[in-house]
Design a protein around this motif. Structure first.
Motif, PDB file in Angstrom:
ATOM      1  N   LYS A   1       0.826  -1.205   0.000  1.00 47.88           N
ATOM      2  CA  LYS A   1       0.000   0.000   0.000  1.00 47.88           C
ATOM      3  C   LYS A   1       0.863   1.258   0.000  1.00 47.88           C
ATOM      4  N   SER A   2       0.270   2.356  -0.415  1.00 47.26           N
ATOM      5  CA  SER A   2       0.988   3.627  -0.519  1.00 47.26           C
ATOM      6  C   SER A   2       1.055   4.337   0.834  1.00 47.26           C
ATOM      7  N   VAL A   3       2.138   5.067   1.040  1.00 50.71           N
ATOM      8  CA  VAL A   3       2.337   5.818   2.277  1.00 50.71           C
ATOM      9  C   VAL A   3       1.463   7.068   2.294  1.00 50.71           C
ATOM     10  N   ILE A   4       1.218   7.631   1.112  1.00 47.40           N
ATOM     11  CA  ILE A   4       0.408   8.844   1.024  1.00 47.40           C
ATOM     12  C   ILE A   4      -0.369   8.859  -0.283  1.00 47.40           C
ATOM     13  N   GLY A   5      -1.491   9.547  -0.254  1.00 47.00           N
ATOM     14  CA  GLY A   5      -2.258   9.783  -1.469  1.00 47.00           C
ATOM     15  C   GLY A   5      -2.295  11.266  -1.759  1.00 47.00           C
ATOM     16  N   VAL A   6      -2.169  11.621  -3.027  1.00 48.41           N
ATOM     17  CA  VAL A   6      -2.262  13.026  -3.438  1.00 48.41           C
ATOM     18  C   VAL A   6      -3.547  13.196  -4.242  1.00 48.41           C
ATOM     19  N   PHE A   7      -4.439  14.034  -3.739  1.00 54.77           N
ATOM     20  CA  PHE A   7      -5.746  14.275  -4.354  1.00 54.77           C
ATOM     21  C   PHE A   7      -5.657  15.581  -5.136  1.00 54.77           C
ATOM     22  N   GLY A   8      -5.700  15.479  -6.462  1.00 57.47           N
ATOM     23  CA  GLY A   8      -5.603  16.665  -7.315  1.00 57.47           C
ATOM     24  C   GLY A   8      -4.313  16.647  -8.101  1.00 57.47           C
TER      25      GLY A   8
ATOM     26  N   MET B   1       0.903  21.599  -9.233  1.00 58.96           N
ATOM     27  CA  MET B   1       1.445  21.427  -7.880  1.00 58.96           C
ATOM     28  C   MET B   1       1.253  19.996  -7.393  1.00 58.96           C
ATOM     29  N   GLY B   2       0.060  19.438  -7.605  1.00 56.14           N
ATOM     30  CA  GLY B   2      -0.210  18.073  -7.153  1.00 56.14           C
ATOM     31  C   GLY B   2       0.709  17.061  -7.810  1.00 56.14           C
ATOM     32  N   GLN B   3       0.882  17.179  -9.128  1.00 55.50           N
ATOM     33  CA  GLN B   3       1.778  16.265  -9.837  1.00 55.50           C
ATOM     34  C   GLN B   3       3.204  16.366  -9.306  1.00 55.50           C
ATOM     35  N   ASN B   4       3.682  17.605  -9.140  1.00 59.18           N
ATOM     36  CA  ASN B   4       5.064  17.790  -8.712  1.00 59.18           C
ATOM     37  C   ASN B   4       5.294  17.319  -7.283  1.00 59.18           C
ATOM     38  N   LEU B   5       4.314  17.505  -6.417  1.00 62.43           N
ATOM     39  CA  LEU B   5       4.439  17.001  -5.046  1.00 62.43           C
ATOM     40  C   LEU B   5       4.463  15.472  -5.042  1.00 62.43           C
ATOM     41  N   ALA B   6       3.594  14.876  -5.858  1.00 65.99           N
ATOM     42  CA  ALA B   6       3.558  13.407  -5.944  1.00 65.99           C
ATOM     43  C   ALA B   6       4.884  12.868  -6.476  1.00 65.99           C
ATOM     44  N   LEU B   7       5.411  13.497  -7.506  1.00 67.08           N
ATOM     45  CA  LEU B   7       6.688  13.067  -8.077  1.00 67.08           C
ATOM     46  C   LEU B   7       7.827  13.251  -7.084  1.00 67.08           C
ATOM     47  N   ASN B   8       7.781  14.317  -6.327  1.00 63.46           N
ATOM     48  CA  ASN B   8       8.798  14.573  -5.306  1.00 63.46           C
ATOM     49  C   ASN B   8       8.808  13.446  -4.279  1.00 63.46           C
ATOM     50  N   VAL B   9       7.638  13.135  -3.716  1.00 61.93           N
ATOM     51  CA  VAL B   9       7.552  12.087  -2.693  1.00 61.93           C
ATOM     52  C   VAL B   9       7.973  10.744  -3.263  1.00 61.93           C
TER      53      VAL B   9
ATOM     54  N   CYS C   1      -2.163   8.489  -6.589  1.00 65.56           N
ATOM     55  CA  CYS C   1      -2.610   9.769  -7.148  1.00 65.56           C
ATOM     56  C   CYS C   1      -4.058   9.650  -7.607  1.00 65.56           C
ATOM     57  N   TYR C   2      -4.814  10.719  -7.353  1.00 68.13           N
ATOM     58  CA  TYR C   2      -6.212  10.725  -7.775  1.00 68.13           C
ATOM     59  C   TYR C   2      -6.584  12.084  -8.337  1.00 68.13           C
ATOM     60  N   ASN C   3      -7.407  12.068  -9.364  1.00 71.32           N
ATOM     61  CA  ASN C   3      -8.035  13.283  -9.882  1.00 71.32           C
ATOM     62  C   ASN C   3      -9.412  12.902 -10.393  1.00 71.32           C
ATOM     63  N   ARG C   4     -10.390  13.747 -10.073  1.00 70.01           N
ATOM     64  CA  ARG C   4     -11.740  13.440 -10.583  1.00 70.01           C
ATOM     65  C   ARG C   4     -11.723  13.476 -12.102  1.00 70.01           C
ATOM     66  N   GLU C   5     -12.524  12.647 -12.692  1.00 70.95           N
ATOM     67  CA  GLU C   5     -12.554  12.565 -14.152  1.00 70.95           C
ATOM     68  C   GLU C   5     -13.317  13.749 -14.738  1.00 70.95           C
ATOM     69  N   ASP C   6     -12.651  14.497 -15.605  1.00 73.38           N
ATOM     70  CA  ASP C   6     -13.287  15.589 -16.326  1.00 73.38           C
ATOM     71  C   ASP C   6     -12.555  15.757 -17.652  1.00 73.38           C
TER      72      ASP C   6
ATOM     73  N   PHE D   1      -5.090   6.531  -9.812  1.00 75.45           N
ATOM     74  CA  PHE D   1      -6.439   6.006  -9.611  1.00 75.45           C
ATOM     75  C   PHE D   1      -7.464   7.002 -10.122  1.00 75.45           C
ATOM     76  N   LYS D   2      -8.530   6.462 -10.729  1.00 69.40           N
ATOM     77  CA  LYS D   2      -9.643   7.289 -11.185  1.00 69.40           C
ATOM     78  C   LYS D   2     -10.902   7.035 -10.365  1.00 69.40           C
ATOM     79  N   ASP D   3     -10.838   6.017  -9.498  1.00 75.39           N
ATOM     80  CA  ASP D   3     -11.947   5.685  -8.611  1.00 75.39           C
ATOM     81  C   ASP D   3     -11.560   6.079  -7.187  1.00 75.39           C
TER      82      ASP D   3
END
Length: 506
Positions: A7-14, A18-26, A35-40, A67-69
């Motif tokens: 399992k993942s240590v953290i989830g990034v919502f958005g 900024m969200g992508q770069n924070l996720a890539l950093n971690v 990683c999650y983003n609502r589908e649009d 993740f998309k769900d």
């Protein structure tokens, strides 16, 4: 590998920039990230960009998952779950909390990494920990975390200012220390600290931005003085700032300003500088205004930040400024001043100022702006019950790396508050006072020259005014209080007797 280990240590919502770069950093620090983003209409492009970016990370497919769900996203996280929200402040955060509420369990942690008003953060911390527990038996830890450094900092090391419970911070600490910028003599001290409970982290970030407003305005005013008093063109202005940056004024903002000044216009047909074609109108996003408003509520003077904010507002009055420029161009009282100015192309000047004097004045003003901002944070500690946790020295250590206001000066400020944590005003530190005493004469020269030449330098002027007010044991306030009592019977205190008094003044 057990199910929990996968399992993942953290989830990034958005998954915005900024969200992508924070996720890539971690993920680049070997922590597993979901990683999650609502589908649009934009989400597919965001995920595609993330898939490309994670190729630069060792074992990217193993440590960073998309993740998309929403339920699957939450279930992919190790307990207690940690979810970093990288979404716009306000209503989007409120809506996201409601979506997450049925999926979370007690002791899960939600981190709001946006620029949210600290009172909203305080309310949400109470809601998640107390209201939700009463409603559905879940105690969720809500952390408001200031993040400074922009997109580049988010990817390679930002300054982090979290608030919230000790439990939440301890669960986040290894990851936050790994992903943060590093500073110190050996460049190995993480630029993160627990600022205090509930909204303290967002409050500290707000004041950081207020100091940033003042710092930017100081530099902008100094560049105009290099241009209009010393007659420096962009190249010479850039060289002057580089020289400042090689000394005590070393900072991120000085460095980038030097680079901005010499940037040529790639879209132009001539060999002109891009900065000279930028509209003279500055924007703002709200944190500077919040800082000034809350300082007024607290009765704390932050005139450098106020002047910087108001200068931006004045800059927006483009049409009226153009009309005033024309209307007052032939004012005989100003013509004497205008005649002493040099043009930007002139190589001669009658001024006694030079770039070194201006640099010393700028350094003095920066110290005074920090004194104001840090006094506001200390006041908030008393007003909101944060004093027990609030450590100014540790906050200033965080600001040494990754953030927009990072500067060599902060090492001196850290020493001041490490030596005397209860210091009520930075100007009362012996090392700081020695610096200010040696450079305030330069600041005074710059302010006088600006006033005589009709060059607007509101932040530099307010820095000097604050200094003069603070060192004046008996100023003008006794006249104000006498006036207030005379027309409104507001009473007054006396220097020779205890109590409140009222007088018949005429």
């Amino acid at each position: 590998m057990t199910e929990d280990e996968d399992k993942s240590v953290i989830g990034v919502f958005g998954m915005g920039v900024m969200g992508q770069n924070l996720a890539l950093n971690v993920a680049s620090k070997s922590f597993k990230v979901s990683c999650y983003n609502r589908e649009d209409e934009f989400s597919m492009r965001l995920f595609e960009a993330l898939e490309i970016a994670k190729r630069d990370i060792s074992n990217g497919d193993d440590v960073l998952r998309v993740f998309k769900d929403l339920q699957m996203f939450v279930e992919s996280l190790k307990k207690p779950r940690r979810i970093l929200l990288s979404i716009p402040a306000g209503k989007p955060v409120e809506m996201t909390l409601e979506l997450l509420k049925p999926l979370l369990e007690s002791d899960d942690v939600i981190i709001d990494g946006g620029n949210e008003h600290f009172l909203e953060t305080r309310r949400r911390e109470q809601m998640c920990a107390v209201d939700w527990f009463a409603e559905c038996g879940k105690k969720i830890h809500f952390v408001g975390m200031g993040i400074s450094g922009g997109a580049e900092g988010a990817r390679h090391g930002p300054a982090l200012m979290p608030g919230g419970s000790e439990f939440a911070y301890n669960s986040l600490k290894p990851m936050l220390e790994a992903m943060s910028a590093k500073a110190g003599e050996k460049n190995d001290e993480p630029c993160v600290t627990r600022c205090g409970p509930d909204g303290c982290g967002h409050y500290v970030k707000m004041v950081h931005n207020g100091i940033e407003y003042a710092d930017m305005q100081f530099i902008a005013e100094s560049v105009v003085l290099l241009r209009d008093v010393l007659g420096f063109d962009n190249e010479k202005q850039s060289i002057a700032l580089k020289e400042w940056n090689n000394g005590d004024l070393e900072s991120f903002l000085i460095d980038i300003t030097a680079k901005c000044l010499k940037k040529k216009d790639d879209d132009g047909d001539d060999d002109s500088y891009l900065a000279n074609k930028v509209l003279d109108k500055a924007g703002s996003k709200g944190t500077g205004k919040w800082t000034v408003q809350l300082a007024a509520d607290a009765g704390i003077a932050i005139p450098c930040c106020s002047a910087a904010l108001e200068a931006r507002y004045i800059s927006a009055a483009i049409d009226d400024r153009a009309k005033c420029s024309e209307m007052y161009s032939n004012n005989t009282e100003d013509l004497v001043l205008e005649s002493s100015k040099t043009s930007s192309s002139s190589s001669t000047t009658t001024t006694t100022l030079n770039a070194e004097t201006l640099g010393k004045a700028l350094y003095c003003a920066k110290i005074i702006a920090y004194a104001q901002g840090l006094s506001l944070i200390k006041s908030a500690g008393n007003d909101y019950g944060w004093s027990e946790d609030l450590n100014i020295a540790n906050i200033c250590k965080v600001w040494r790396g990754g953030c927009i206001i990072r500067a060599k000066l902060l090492e001196t400020i850290v020493r001041a508050f490490t030596k005397e944590p209860s210091l009520s005003n930075l100007l009362l530190d012996s090392e700081i006072s020695s610096i200010v005493k040696s450079r305030v004469g330069d600041l005074r020269k710059v302010v006088v020259e600006s006033a005589q030449r009709g060059i607007a330098s509101p932040a530099l002027m307010n820095a000097l005014s604050y200094y003069d007010n603070m060192k004046t044991k008996r100023g003008s306030a006794y006249i104000i209080q006498a006036q207030r009592d005379a027309f409104g019977a507001h009473t007054f205190e006396r220097v020779d007797k205890e109590g409140k008094f009222h007088a018949d003044w005429w």
